[in-house]
Design a protein around this motif. Structure first.
Motif, short mmCIF file in Angstrom:
data_model
loop_
_atom_site.label_atom_id
_atom_site.label_comp_id
_atom_site.label_asym_id
_atom_site.label_seq_id
_atom_site.Cartn_x
_atom_site.Cartn_y
_atom_site.Cartn_z
N GLN A 17 0.80 -1.22 0.00
CA GLN A 17 0.00 0.00 0.00
C GLN A 17 0.84 1.27 0.00
OE1 GLN A 17 -3.35 -0.08 2.71
NE2 GLN A 17 -3.29 -2.31 2.70
N CYS A 18 2.15 1.13 0.06
CA CYS A 18 3.04 2.29 0.08
C CYS A 18 3.08 3.00 -1.27
CB CYS A 18 4.44 1.86 0.50
SG CYS A 18 5.59 3.22 0.76
N LEU A 19 2.89 2.27 -2.35
CA LEU A 19 3.02 2.83 -3.69
C LEU A 19 2.08 4.02 -3.92
CD1 LEU A 19 4.45 2.70 -6.39
CD2 LEU A 19 2.73 1.06 -7.14
N ALA A 20 0.86 3.94 -3.41
CA ALA A 20 -0.09 5.05 -3.58
C ALA A 20 0.46 6.33 -2.95
CB ALA A 20 -1.44 4.70 -2.98
N PHE A 21 1.09 6.21 -1.80
CA PHE A 21 1.65 7.38 -1.12
C PHE A 21 2.91 7.87 -1.83
CE2 PHE A 21 -1.24 5.91 2.07
CZ PHE A 21 -1.70 7.09 2.64
N GLU A 22 3.72 6.95 -2.35
CA GLU A 22 4.90 7.35 -3.11
C GLU A 22 4.49 8.14 -4.35
OE1 GLU A 22 7.52 4.08 -3.97
OE2 GLU A 22 7.75 3.57 -1.85
N LEU A 23 3.48 7.64 -5.06
CA LEU A 23 2.98 8.34 -6.24
C LEU A 23 2.48 9.73 -5.88
CD1 LEU A 23 1.91 8.36 -9.26
CD2 LEU A 23 -0.23 7.56 -8.29
N ALA A 24 1.67 9.82 -4.83
CA ALA A 24 1.12 11.11 -4.42
C ALA A 24 2.23 12.07 -4.01
CB ALA A 24 0.13 10.91 -3.26
N LEU A 25 3.20 11.58 -3.26
CA LEU A 25 4.30 12.44 -2.83
C LEU A 25 5.08 12.96 -4.03
CD1 LEU A 25 6.05 13.67 -0.62
CD2 LEU A 25 7.28 11.49 -0.48
N GLU A 26 5.40 12.08 -4.97
CA GLU A 26 6.15 12.50 -6.15
C GLU A 26 5.37 13.53 -6.97
OE1 GLU A 26 8.04 10.77 -10.31
OE2 GLU A 26 7.59 9.36 -8.68
N GLU A 27 4.11 13.27 -7.22
CA GLU A 27 3.31 14.19 -8.03
C GLU A 27 3.18 15.57 -7.38
OE1 GLU A 27 2.25 13.94 -11.05
OE2 GLU A 27 2.86 11.85 -11.31
N ILE A 28 2.85 15.59 -6.11
CA ILE A 28 2.63 16.88 -5.44
C ILE A 28 3.95 17.63 -5.25
CG2 ILE A 28 1.76 17.99 -3.35
CD1 ILE A 28 -0.37 16.71 -5.37
N PHE A 29 5.00 16.93 -4.83
CA PHE A 29 6.29 17.59 -4.64
C PHE A 29 6.80 18.16 -5.96
CE2 PHE A 29 10.99 17.45 -4.49
CZ PHE A 29 11.19 18.41 -3.52
N MET A 30 6.73 17.39 -7.03
CA MET A 30 7.24 17.88 -8.32
C MET A 30 6.39 19.04 -8.85
SD MET A 30 10.07 16.49 -8.65
CE MET A 30 10.45 17.18 -10.26
N ASN A 31 5.10 19.06 -8.55
CA ASN A 31 4.27 20.22 -8.91
C ASN A 31 4.77 21.47 -8.19
OD1 ASN A 31 2.58 19.02 -10.76
ND2 ASN A 31 0.88 18.77 -9.35
N VAL A 32 5.10 21.33 -6.91
CA VAL A 32 5.62 22.47 -6.16
C VAL A 32 6.94 22.92 -6.77
CG1 VAL A 32 6.56 23.21 -3.92
CG2 VAL A 32 4.46 21.84 -4.00
N VAL A 33 7.82 21.97 -7.08
CA VAL A 33 9.13 22.29 -7.65
C VAL A 33 8.96 23.02 -8.99
CG1 VAL A 33 11.21 21.28 -8.68
CG2 VAL A 33 10.37 20.44 -6.47
N MET A 34 8.11 22.49 -9.86
CA MET A 34 7.99 23.04 -11.21
C MET A 34 7.16 24.30 -11.29
SD MET A 34 7.82 19.61 -13.59
CE MET A 34 6.16 19.21 -13.09
N HIS A 35 6.17 24.45 -10.42
CA HIS A 35 5.23 25.56 -10.56
C HIS A 35 5.19 26.50 -9.36
CE1 HIS A 35 3.80 23.40 -14.04
NE2 HIS A 35 3.50 22.36 -13.29
N GLY A 36 5.64 26.05 -8.22
CA GLY A 36 5.44 26.82 -7.00
C GLY A 36 6.44 27.91 -6.74
N SER A 37 7.61 27.82 -7.34
CA SER A 37 8.63 28.82 -7.01
C SER A 37 9.36 29.30 -8.26
CB SER A 37 9.62 28.24 -6.01
OG SER A 37 10.21 27.06 -6.53
N ALA A 38 8.64 29.41 -9.36
CA ALA A 38 9.27 29.82 -10.62
C ALA A 38 9.92 31.19 -10.48
CB ALA A 38 8.23 29.84 -11.73
N GLY A 39 11.21 31.25 -10.78
CA GLY A 39 11.92 32.52 -10.77
C GLY A 39 12.26 33.05 -9.39
N GLU A 40 11.98 32.32 -8.36
CA GLU A 40 12.26 32.77 -7.00
C GLU A 40 13.18 31.77 -6.33
OE1 GLU A 40 8.56 33.27 -4.97
OE2 GLU A 40 7.65 34.32 -6.63
N ASP A 41 13.52 32.04 -5.07
CA ASP A 41 14.24 31.04 -4.29
C ASP A 41 13.38 29.78 -4.25
OD1 ASP A 41 16.30 32.77 -3.74
OD2 ASP A 41 15.41 33.48 -1.87
N ALA A 42 14.03 28.64 -4.12
CA ALA A 42 13.32 27.37 -4.14
C ALA A 42 12.26 27.27 -3.06
CB ALA A 42 14.31 26.21 -4.01
N GLY A 43 12.49 27.88 -1.92
CA GLY A 43 11.53 27.75 -0.83
C GLY A 43 11.65 26.39 -0.17
N GLN A 44 10.84 26.18 0.83
CA GLN A 44 10.87 24.94 1.60
C GLN A 44 9.57 24.17 1.42
OE1 GLN A 44 14.40 24.75 2.50
NE2 GLN A 44 13.38 23.54 4.04
#
Length: 138
Positions: A35-62
């Protein structure tokens, strides 16, 4: 209730660190491995969305990830200090359309919503907070 949290810079190179955090929590809590795979998928999708869209042109943030195990299941919360963005406000993708006719984006959030029992978004103190919960078998 068992709870752990970690924080990393919103940089793609930190995804393996977050995945290891999730897997270590999973293992130490003796949760059902399948059952871990569902959480791994969710973590990857949401984290990468933050990386790609959440801090464009700014400091990476936390990005802070917390895991909370209760008798009802596991809740994973991803918080970031990027601009306000509610991924749940996006219209669901038309998965019946041909690939050529599909709108780019939105499939990851769609998959997260399909694999989790509940997904919610709030903006608290200038931070985006996406909470995902799922009942666990066994």
């Amino acid at each position: 209730m068992t709870e752990q949290r970690t924080s990393v810079a919103a940089e793609a190179a930190n995804l393996p660190q977050l995945t290891a955090f999730l897997q270590q929590f999973w293992s130490s809590a003796s949760l059902p491995p399948g059952q871990c795979l569902a959480f791994e998928l969710a973590l990857e999708e949401i984290f990468m969305n933050v990386v790609m869209h959440g801090s464009a042109g700014e400091d990476a943030g936390q990005v802070q990830v917390s895991l909370a195990l209760t008798p009802e299941g596991l809740t994973m919360t991803v918080e970031d200090d990027g601009p306000r963005f509610d991924p749940l406000s996006l219209p669901p993708p038309d998965v019946t359309a041909s690939l050529a006719d599909r709108r780019v984006g939105g499939l990851g959030v769609f998959l997260v919503r399909q694999t989790m029992d509940t997904v919610s978004y709030v903006r608290i103190a200038e931070r985006n907070q996406l909470r995902m919960s799922k009942r666990l078998d066994g």
